[in-house]
Write a protein that holds these residues in place. Structure first.
Motif, PDB file in Angstrom:
ATOM      1  N   PHE A   1       0.957  -1.185  -0.160  1.00  0.00           N
ATOM      2  CA  PHE A   1       0.047  -0.095  -0.024  1.00  0.00           C
ATOM      3  C   PHE A   1       0.792   1.220  -0.022  1.00  0.00           C
ATOM      4  N   ARG A   2       1.976   1.143   0.894  1.00  0.00           N
ATOM      5  CA  ARG A   2       2.784   2.288   1.099  1.00  0.00           C
ATOM      6  C   ARG A   2       3.742   2.621  -0.681  1.00  0.00           C
ATOM      7  N   ASN A   3       3.743   1.406  -1.331  1.00  0.00           N
ATOM      8  CA  ASN A   3       4.395   1.593  -2.715  1.00  0.00           C
ATOM      9  C   ASN A   3       3.276   2.402  -3.588  1.00  0.00           C
ATOM     10  N   ILE A   4       1.941   1.858  -3.388  1.00  0.00           N
ATOM     11  CA  ILE A   4       0.866   2.424  -4.246  1.00  0.00           C
ATOM     12  C   ILE A   4       0.743   4.123  -3.897  1.00  0.00           C
ATOM     13  N   ILE A   5       0.990   4.433  -2.626  1.00  0.00           N
ATOM     14  CA  ILE A   5       0.950   5.866  -2.323  1.00  0.00           C
ATOM     15  C   ILE A   5       2.127   6.547  -2.937  1.00  0.00           C
TER      16      ILE A   5
ATOM     17  N   ILE B   1       6.462   6.742   4.511  1.00  0.00           N
ATOM     18  CA  ILE B   1       5.095   7.055   4.681  1.00  0.00           C
ATOM     19  C   ILE B   1       4.613   6.277   5.632  1.00  0.00           C
ATOM     20  N   ILE B   2       3.781   6.752   6.778  1.00  0.00           N
ATOM     21  CA  ILE B   2       3.204   6.163   7.796  1.00  0.00           C
ATOM     22  C   ILE B   2       1.613   6.173   7.481  1.00  0.00           C
TER      23      ILE B   2
ATOM     24  N   LEU C   1      -6.695   4.233  -4.883  1.00  0.00           N
ATOM     25  CA  LEU C   1      -5.308   5.238  -5.785  1.00  0.00           C
ATOM     26  C   LEU C   1      -5.288   4.413  -7.094  1.00  0.00           C
ATOM     27  N   THR C   2      -5.277   2.890  -7.319  1.00  0.00           N
ATOM     28  CA  THR C   2      -5.034   2.380  -8.402  1.00  0.00           C
ATOM     29  C   THR C   2      -6.241   2.206  -9.344  1.00  0.00           C
TER      30      THR C   2
END
Lengths: 380, 380
Positions: free
Chosen positions: A72-76, A93-94, A273-274
């Motif tokens: 999920f952090r990769n996607i953000i 990212i947190i 986001l995707t």
């Protein structure tokens, strides 16, 4: 009763007084036109619910990494790259349960007792409460309607002291709907002070492409989430992006106070986001149309909306000619016209004499509510 | 980097060092026997997932009342009534995203800088971090194995000062698995000091019916949640029950820092309390069997488990004869036997010389892991 000083002095939301009074009227059978809330009425884009359900069925039900699922952090990070052209390390990212806990992380990590944070006035009430509850002091940058509520850079510089630990920027802003100019962002980036950039209203910019503070400075603290543009309020999902050398300390605070955000809610955010970014354009147009409708109807009844917001979903309207006391006026309008608004005083001294109208409500309700308000004004 | 004093001094979890080293070994292809974690391996009882999914499908996706859905708070109140025979006003309940944020609410609302909280030692590491991060000071009540880790009431009284703002009781406790006696609870109730009663391990009491602090005092602050007995860790769902006159202040803090807990997760919690309480007995028996298995296997290899825990899912074992430095020993055992444990020093000075073994892992893994440990010990 033993309460700490901070707990004794935390300010109430005046908006909640209005909300409770509105609920009471509603309970008595009256139809209430609610322009008080900052919660979008539009359901989240299609597919997000299903992604959440899918994650539950797949058993994504355990604690995640304290900073959030790395996928999920990769996607953000990819979203920030694609949208703003910035390179983000996913380790910076947190993921948090909404943006509110992210403010706790940032302010509690930066502020010692008595430290100062520069905050525009009018401001979002929670911002002041975060700062004061965590031991800091807000120094107000007063915004003037005659300057289109723009930040005056000279005035801002004059407020900076040795105690200034951060400057809080929200763009698009609440309650004003202003948008920070590139020159302001560049100016802030060159100050040697951490900028906390609240980007929760990104996706709701009616005039141009959103700009992240990260395009101007790598040393800022970005806070963002899924409640406003995606309308995912109840999911409780947000995140903060912080400079690399702060990560260790922030992770420890996150581990202790939150452990991790909910895994299946993170899956919903990943899907948003995707798959759902194109939906944001459609949603934005709906809000823009409502904004224009509401501006027109308020103008027709003689309330000049002098500042036309460029983003978010609020109108901040000078109502001092009807009653300079916004608290009194909000209750008059609620009780007599059954129209709920938020009194400007809730947003600080510079908000007095105004009412905030949220247009996160459908057009039909806007029309009927505005008619009720018009009839009330005729009688006053 | 500008970090606040509290952020600079927040203590790391040593357990996380072990976890990260274990993950590294696992990534290298080694099988790791993980007795380090406090996360139950058992999936939540049947029906909870479906209740969560149903709520999503029904569109329960908006902010709730800041204290939580009133229907859910009614169910929590009924559960406390049925289980403990106490009358709770649902308005005194605040639903939170896990129990960790509930600790933020309680400690931040009670503590001024320098105020003291009495905390048993050994303690759960976050408890100390909550207190210190929010400006308080922990005063340790040292527990002795030779006294079965019971609280010495005279010693406790001697620790009380004008600055004592709260006493934190966790029963069943972590890392010890001790259970507070009725006489201790009655004693605490008669002190004129707020008792913070962490009841998160209720449902995992192997010797008797759980007792809530609320049966002894109406002036306490109860913290509880769904992560341990129901195994709903990732859902992030907890609550606090507070005395009536504290509600206004707590609600304001909750509104500002959290807005509300996730609505469909609340629906899952409501289902758990209304349909799955009988499952808790079955789950408890599974843990109890594992406890006895692990005690047996550790004893066989010469590690005398002198204190047999009465609740929770941890064994706290004196390993000082192998190596008095628990941090070193935990890494030795991890690297050589691939068995992950938590070093006792993580739980405070009184935990040194011990390792904590979690038995929230299935029997097969317990057996294989214990064999690996036995082989390691033979070689030392």
């Amino acid at each position: 009763m033993i309460l700490s000083k901070r707990a004794l002095s935390i300010k109430p939301f005046i908006a909640m007084d209005i909300l409770e009074a509105a609920q009471k009227l509603s309970g008595q059978g009256h139809e209430i036109f609610n322009f008080g809330l900052g919660e979008p009425d539009l359901a989240p884009p299609e597919g997000i619910q299903e992604a959440c359900i899918e994650a539950i069925k797949n058993g994504d039900l355990k604690y995640t990494h304290s900073q959030g699922h790395s996928s999920f952090r990769n996607i953000i990070a990819q979203f920030y790259n694609k949208n703003y052209g910035v390179e983000i390390n996913p380790d910076c990212i947190i993921v948090t349960s909404g943006t509110s806990p992210a403010f706790f992380l940032v302010f509690s990590a930066l502020l010692n007792p008595g430290d100062e944070v520069i905050l525009p006035n009018p401001y979002y009430p929670c911002d002041l409460n975060f700062i004061e509850y965590l031991g800091g002091k807000a120094i107000f940058l007063e915004l003037k309607e005659e300057e289109n509520y723009a930040w005056n850079q000279k005035k801002l510089e004059s407020l900076i002291s040795k105690k200034t630990k951060a400057i809080l920027l929200t763009s698009p802003s609440n309650p004003l709907g202003t948008i920070a100019s590139p020159s302001l962002l560049a100016f802030l980036a060159h100050l040697d002070i951490p900028i906390i950039s609240d980007e929760i209203y990104h996706g709701l910019n009616y005039v141009e492409k959103d700009r992240s503070m990260l395009q101007f400075s790598k040393k800022c603290f970005v806070i963002n989430g899924f409640s406003k543009s995606f309308g995912m309020t109840g999911y409780r999902l947000g995140f903060t992006i912080i400079p690399p050398h702060y990560v260790d300390a922030f992770r420890k605070i996150q581990q202790n106070f939150f452990i991790s955000a909910n895994p299946f809610v993170q899956a919903a955010g990943a899907y948003a986001l995707t798959h759902c970014v194109p939906d944001l354009e459609i949603r934005k147009k709906i809000f823009q149309k409502r904004r224009d409708l509401m501006i027109g109807l308020l103008s027709e009844m003689g309330l000049a909306v002098r500042y036309h917001p460029l983003g978010a979903f609020y109108l901040f309207v000078d109502t001092s000619s009807i009653n300079p006391n916004s608290y009194e006026l909000a209750f008059q309008i609620l009780n007599k016209a059954h129209v709920a608004t938020t009194p400007g005083i809730d947003f600080g001294s510079c908000g007095e004499g105004h009412l905030r109208f949220s247009y996160a409500t459908d057009e039909k309700k806007i029309k009927t509510g505005m008619t009720a308000l018009k009839n009330f004004l005729k009688k006053t």
